[in-house]
Design a protein around this motif. Sequence first.
Motif, PDB file in Angstrom:
ATOM      1  N   GLN A  19       8.802  -9.305  -2.521  1.00 58.29           N
ATOM      2  CA  GLN A  19       8.182  -9.644  -3.849  1.00 58.29           C
ATOM      3  C   GLN A  19       7.948 -11.230  -3.619  1.00 58.29           C
ATOM      4  OE1 GLN A  19       9.117  -7.664  -7.546  1.00 58.29           O
ATOM      5  NE2 GLN A  19      11.002  -7.118  -6.731  1.00 58.29           N
ATOM      6  N   ASN A  49      -4.472   4.338  -7.831  1.00 64.73           N
ATOM      7  CA  ASN A  49      -3.975   2.849  -7.861  1.00 64.73           C
ATOM      8  C   ASN A  49      -2.798   2.760  -7.592  1.00 64.73           C
ATOM      9  OD1 ASN A  49      -6.802   1.541  -7.390  1.00 64.73           O
ATOM     10  ND2 ASN A  49      -7.019   1.777 -10.038  1.00 64.73           N
ATOM     11  N   GLY A  50      -2.200   1.874  -7.060  1.00 62.58           N
ATOM     12  CA  GLY A  50      -0.612   1.661  -6.913  1.00 62.58           C
ATOM     13  C   GLY A  50       0.185   2.679  -6.030  1.00 62.58           C
ATOM     14  N   SER A  51      -0.795   3.499  -5.348  1.00 64.32           N
ATOM     15  CA  SER A  51       0.193   4.484  -4.835  1.00 64.32           C
ATOM     16  C   SER A  51       0.596   4.173  -3.596  1.00 64.32           C
ATOM     17  CB  SER A  51      -0.824   5.951  -4.743  1.00 64.32           C
ATOM     18  OG  SER A  51      -1.765   5.745  -4.033  1.00 64.32           O
ATOM     19  N   GLY A  52      -0.023   2.878  -3.156  1.00 66.65           N
ATOM     20  CA  GLY A  52       0.794   2.460  -1.765  1.00 66.65           C
ATOM     21  C   GLY A  52      -0.348   2.420  -0.555  1.00 66.65           C
ATOM     22  N   LYS A  53      -1.743   2.861  -0.870  1.00 68.09           N
ATOM     23  CA  LYS A  53      -2.626   2.958   0.278  1.00 68.09           C
ATOM     24  C   LYS A  53      -2.787   1.721   1.105  1.00 68.09           C
ATOM     25  CE  LYS A  53      -5.970   4.231  -2.706  1.00 68.09           C
ATOM     26  NZ  LYS A  53      -5.170   3.841  -3.899  1.00 68.09           N
ATOM     27  N   TYR A  66       5.327  -6.901   4.704  1.00 68.33           N
ATOM     28  CA  TYR A  66       5.306  -5.648   4.485  1.00 68.33           C
ATOM     29  C   TYR A  66       6.419  -5.049   5.627  1.00 68.33           C
ATOM     30  CZ  TYR A  66       1.688  -5.798   1.085  1.00 68.33           C
ATOM     31  OH  TYR A  66       0.903  -5.999   0.101  1.00 68.33           O
TER      32      TYR A  66
HETATM   33  N1  LIG Z   1       2.876  -8.348  -2.608  1.00 62.83           N
HETATM   34  C1  LIG Z   1       3.414  -7.475  -3.427  1.00 62.83           C
HETATM   35  N2  LIG Z   1       4.309  -7.790  -4.162  1.00 62.83           N
HETATM   36  C2  LIG Z   1       4.713  -7.083  -5.132  1.00 62.83           C
HETATM   37  N3  LIG Z   1       4.484  -5.830  -5.484  1.00 62.83           N
HETATM   38  C3  LIG Z   1       3.475  -5.263  -4.579  1.00 62.83           C
HETATM   39  C4  LIG Z   1       2.843  -6.306  -3.559  1.00 62.83           C
HETATM   40  N4  LIG Z   1       2.058  -5.355  -2.881  1.00 62.83           N
HETATM   41  C5  LIG Z   1       1.990  -4.164  -3.389  1.00 62.83           C
HETATM   42  N5  LIG Z   1       2.851  -4.209  -4.373  1.00 62.83           N
HETATM   43  C6  LIG Z   1       3.199  -2.960  -5.122  1.00 62.83           C
HETATM   44  O1  LIG Z   1       3.133  -1.790  -4.585  1.00 62.83           O
HETATM   45  C7  LIG Z   1       2.562  -0.616  -5.084  1.00 62.83           C
HETATM   46  C8  LIG Z   1       1.436  -0.013  -4.019  1.00 62.83           C
HETATM   47  O2  LIG Z   1       0.371  -1.075  -4.021  1.00 62.83           O
HETATM   48  P1  LIG Z   1      -0.919  -0.899  -3.093  1.00 62.83           P
HETATM   49  O3  LIG Z   1      -0.258  -0.449  -1.550  1.00 62.83           O
HETATM   50  O4  LIG Z   1      -1.611  -2.216  -3.140  1.00 62.83           O
HETATM   51  O5  LIG Z   1      -1.387   0.304  -3.527  1.00 62.83           O
HETATM   52  P2  LIG Z   1      -2.817   0.961  -3.899  1.00 62.83           P
HETATM   53  O6  LIG Z   1      -3.425   0.242  -2.526  1.00 62.83           O
HETATM   54  O7  LIG Z   1      -2.716   2.526  -3.351  1.00 62.83           O
HETATM   55  O8  LIG Z   1      -3.589   0.705  -4.833  1.00 62.83           O
HETATM   56  C9  LIG Z   1       2.068  -1.263  -6.264  1.00 62.83           C
HETATM   57  O9  LIG Z   1       2.972  -1.014  -7.464  1.00 62.83           O
HETATM   58  C10 LIG Z   1       1.824  -2.784  -6.228  1.00 62.83           C
HETATM   59  O10 LIG Z   1       2.049  -3.226  -7.288  1.00 62.83           O
END
Ligand SMILES: Nc1ncnc2c1ncn2[C@@H]1O[C@H](COP(=O)(O)OP(=O)(O)O)[C@@H](O)[C@H]1O
Length: 266
Positions: A19, A49-53, A66
Amino acid sequence: MSSPQNVLEIKDLHARVAQTDANAEPIDILKGVNLTVRSGETHAIMGPNGSGKSTLSYAIAGHPKYEVTSGSITLNGEDVLEMSVDERARAGLFLAMQYPVEVPGVSMSNFLRTAATATRGEAPKLRHWVKEVKEAMNELDIDPAFGERSVNEGFSGGEKKRHEILQLGLLKPQIAILDETDSGLDVDALRVVSEGVNQYREREHGGVLLITHYTRILRYIKPEHVHVFVGGRIVESGGPELADELEANGYERFTAAAATADTQGA
Ligand SMILES: Nc1ncnc2c1ncn2[C@@H]1O[C@H](COP(=O)(O)OP(=O)(O)O)[C@@H](O)[C@H]1O
Ligand SMILES: [Mg+2]
């Protein structure tokens, strides 16, 4: 042309993201991803959106924020997780990011030549290189004047995406991960960018992992395999008919099922 058969194999991958607040615990995002992509195959990963792609694409590319906590990623049997970001690129992995970074002060032409030198292991001969870049730019309708501009600085969304596909055509990776390459493109730009991806598939016989939220790009780039991605994992895999179902009905059937599974698992 006969090409070697390359295989990217992802097994039971779990990953979390650091984070912004360094004191806060990292958040678990990927929860057991299994996926195999071979040369010449195109896989679409589709999810809300937000699924982790994007997290999946960053984990494969080796983004430092990551962290893979368990599972494996291999390319032709080699452990990708042991490789640095550069080594991954040299091994033939390519990531076109959802939000390409701007690099002020570095011209596109210098950037591309440096990247090509790093991935090919030697600097491309200047005369050949100039011609190669010119042709590749021409195919993607990129104004040659772009070569002198700083990488992605002040580029529109569509210009950034074209630049990503320009890199794809020049670097000729074995496996290309394209994260939301369709977002922010108008129909004309979408057609040009898709054509670039299709040429890469035909010429290089590369494997493609196409990550997208919308089915629109799948009219231009036809995947043989479609995976629905919800809650950090693939919840269903199928052929193109699965994308048709998503186009018609959206993700609800899958998000509802994932929510139920989560409650039962808790
Ligand atoms: N750098 C980060 N800091 C905090 N939360 C993150 C960060 N990157 C991604 N997330 C959280 O992880 C989850 C998946 O994000 P993401 O992989 O970007 O999804 P997608 O590409 O499917 O929209 C989301 O809830 C996002 O808010
Ligand atoms: Mg994303």
